[in-house]
Enzyme design. Sequence first.
Site, PDB file in Angstrom:
ATOM      1  N   LYS A 156      -2.557  -8.993  -8.148  1.00 24.51           N
ATOM      2  CA  LYS A 156      -2.408  -7.883  -8.978  1.00 24.51           C
ATOM      3  C   LYS A 156      -2.494  -8.292 -10.553  1.00 24.51           C
ATOM      4  O   LYS A 156      -3.066  -7.839 -11.443  1.00 24.51           O
ATOM      5  CB  LYS A 156      -1.333  -7.022  -8.850  1.00 24.51           C
ATOM      6  N   LYS A 186     -10.382  -5.602   1.740  1.00 23.28           N
ATOM      7  CA  LYS A 186      -9.267  -4.605   2.561  1.00 23.28           C
ATOM      8  C   LYS A 186      -9.565  -3.234   1.762  1.00 23.28           C
ATOM      9  O   LYS A 186      -9.691  -3.359   0.393  1.00 23.28           O
ATOM     10  CB  LYS A 186      -7.838  -5.364   2.526  1.00 23.28           C
ATOM     11  N   LYS A 234      -6.122   1.541  -2.491  1.00 25.26           N
ATOM     12  CA  LYS A 234      -6.011   2.714  -3.353  1.00 25.26           C
ATOM     13  C   LYS A 234      -6.413   1.924  -4.562  1.00 25.26           C
ATOM     14  O   LYS A 234      -7.055   2.832  -5.471  1.00 25.26           O
ATOM     15  CB  LYS A 234      -4.594   2.935  -3.459  1.00 25.26           C
TER      16      LYS A 234
HETATM   17  P1  TYM Z   1       1.657   0.820   0.421  1.00 17.59           P
HETATM   18  O1  TYM Z   1       2.107   1.924  -0.078  1.00 17.59           O
HETATM   19  O2  TYM Z   1       0.565   0.029  -0.144  1.00 17.59           O
HETATM   20  O3  TYM Z   1       0.700   1.022   2.243  1.00 17.59           O
HETATM   21  C1  TYM Z   1       1.227   1.817   3.186  1.00 17.59           C
HETATM   22  C2  TYM Z   1       0.975   1.160   4.588  1.00 17.59           C
HETATM   23  O4  TYM Z   1      -0.358   1.162   4.544  1.00 17.59           O
HETATM   24  C3  TYM Z   1      -0.887  -0.094   5.264  1.00 17.59           C
HETATM   25  N1  TYM Z   1      -2.148  -0.266   4.467  1.00 17.59           N
HETATM   26  C4  TYM Z   1      -3.096  -0.799   5.249  1.00 17.59           C
HETATM   27  N2  TYM Z   1      -3.267  -0.878   6.603  1.00 17.59           N
HETATM   28  C5  TYM Z   1      -4.437  -1.370   7.256  1.00 17.59           C
HETATM   29  N3  TYM Z   1      -5.367  -1.632   6.252  1.00 17.59           N
HETATM   30  C6  TYM Z   1      -5.593  -1.205   4.946  1.00 17.59           C
HETATM   31  N4  TYM Z   1      -6.729  -1.398   4.407  1.00 17.59           N
HETATM   32  C7  TYM Z   1      -4.225  -0.852   4.462  1.00 17.59           C
HETATM   33  N5  TYM Z   1      -3.874  -0.553   3.129  1.00 17.59           N
HETATM   34  C8  TYM Z   1      -2.497  -0.220   3.233  1.00 17.59           C
HETATM   35  C9  TYM Z   1       0.436  -1.076   4.324  1.00 17.59           C
HETATM   36  O5  TYM Z   1       0.228  -2.346   5.177  1.00 17.59           O
HETATM   37  C10 TYM Z   1       1.391  -0.394   4.649  1.00 17.59           C
HETATM   38  O6  TYM Z   1       2.154  -0.482   5.883  1.00 17.59           O
HETATM   39  N6  TYM Z   1       5.249  -2.216  -0.049  1.00 17.59           N
HETATM   40  C11 TYM Z   1       4.841  -1.225   0.779  1.00 17.59           C
HETATM   41  C12 TYM Z   1       5.880  -0.080   0.961  1.00 17.59           C
HETATM   42  C13 TYM Z   1       7.154  -0.295   1.037  1.00 17.59           C
HETATM   43  C14 TYM Z   1       7.735  -0.596   2.410  1.00 17.59           C
HETATM   44  C15 TYM Z   1       9.155  -0.837   2.446  1.00 17.59           C
HETATM   45  C16 TYM Z   1       6.824  -0.805   3.611  1.00 17.59           C
HETATM   46  C17 TYM Z   1       8.066  -0.337   0.056  1.00 17.59           C
HETATM   47  N7  TYM Z   1       9.505  -0.592   0.915  1.00 17.59           N
HETATM   48  C18 TYM Z   1       9.878  -1.358   3.368  1.00 17.59           C
HETATM   49  C19 TYM Z   1       7.920  -1.294   4.704  1.00 17.59           C
HETATM   50  C20 TYM Z   1       9.264  -1.331   4.736  1.00 17.59           C
HETATM   51  C21 TYM Z   1       3.608  -0.688   0.299  1.00 17.59           C
HETATM   52  O7  TYM Z   1       3.127  -0.990  -0.895  1.00 17.59           O
HETATM   53  O8  TYM Z   1       2.791  -0.041   1.040  1.00 17.59           O
END
Ligand code: TYM
Length: 345
Positions: free
Chosen positions: A124, A206, A209
């Site tokens: 990032k 990948k 967003k």
């Molecule tokens: P975030 O909001 O970026 O993404 C949410 C979930 O979507 C999955 N994901 C994907 N899976 C497959 N292919 C993709 N292209 C793809 N893009 C996103 C992510 O792996 C995620 O499961 N840090 C986390 C949020 C968070 C969290 C936590 C998750 C905060 N605290 C505690 C689990 C446990 C995040 O930014 O996810």
Amino acid sequence: MLAMSETPTAPARPRILSGMQPTSDSLHIGNFIGALNNWVPLQDEFDAYYFVADLHALTVPTDPEVIRRRSRITAAQFIAAGIDPERSAVFCQSHVQEHPELMWILACQTAFGEMGRMTQFKDKTAKGQNANVGLFIYPILMAADILMYDAAYVPVGEDQRQHLEITRDLAVRVNQRFGENTLVVPEPYILKESAKIQDLQDPSMKMSKTNSTPKGLLELMDEPGKLTKKIKSAVTDTDGEIRYDPENKPGVSNLLVIHSALSGTKIADLERRFVGEGYGALKGEVADVVTSTFTPFRERMNELLADPAELDRTLAKGADRAREIAVVTMDRVRNAVGLLPVTGL
Ligand code: TYM
């Protein structure tokens, strides 16, 4: 690792927890296939906690009204996808104020260099995102989210693996320093084939967003016509064969993964069915599967958003359930690290 039965908050069923950031007006199909879609059946087997990671979303400067709107949208999308708030706790991270407190205690066990090595932070900042301290310590807040609930498993996509590793390292470290029964060491729950959905226009990267262009991103709230158009213009390759081979044929493999995850048809069966067919046929079917999955989803989601007060009540109830556990964990952790209890009033 602690057995669940030894922990003070041991539930009857093992606990799972996961979260998503409210950083967009619609989740994308990567969020859905990599995580949300897997959360739904896990409710049958586990004591499930699913939350909107609104504190994490503050790492990117955003208009306050936009964060509020997106937090409701994210919660509504969990429910529209089949998360049942009567069975699973659905809540906002910021409603359980113990999360940042546990983060602080964990931050005091984390080496500066460990955070500097986190690939998401490096990516990032390399792309020019302004690096506030919140972004730097983002994985410690995520570790607190998980360790707060004695979660046995954390269902996420592949991109979160490194964050789960640091969470495990921190739990082990705390247990070594302050006593074996302080925290539960969680396991990742990452399903191999669906764990990484690629960008439709650049299938070597990948779907995301922040990095994907609108044409590369399938948003769950997109109209059917828009979804179809994007799928039909997905980048493939020139050899014409429909085969799962992510290394040499990332675009075609990505379409097969999307089809398989949503239709429930095994990839090997799809390969057999499409022998001798062109990419147009595959794209047409993927478009049908995607639009028929997300049309009812979008309708349900709009119904839920039409009653924000009810949504807020659901989130408040979820936070109450989450807090019941958080309070117990924090008593245990505060005591373990040497903070005085509040007594004698
Ligand atoms: P975030 O909001 O970026 O993404 C949410 C979930 O979507 C999955 N994901 C994907 N899976 C497959 N292919 C993709 N292209 C793809 N893009 C996103 C992510 O792996 C995620 O499961 N840090 C986390 C949020 C968070 C969290 C936590 C998750 C905060 N605290 C505690 C689990 C446990 C995040 O930014 O996810």
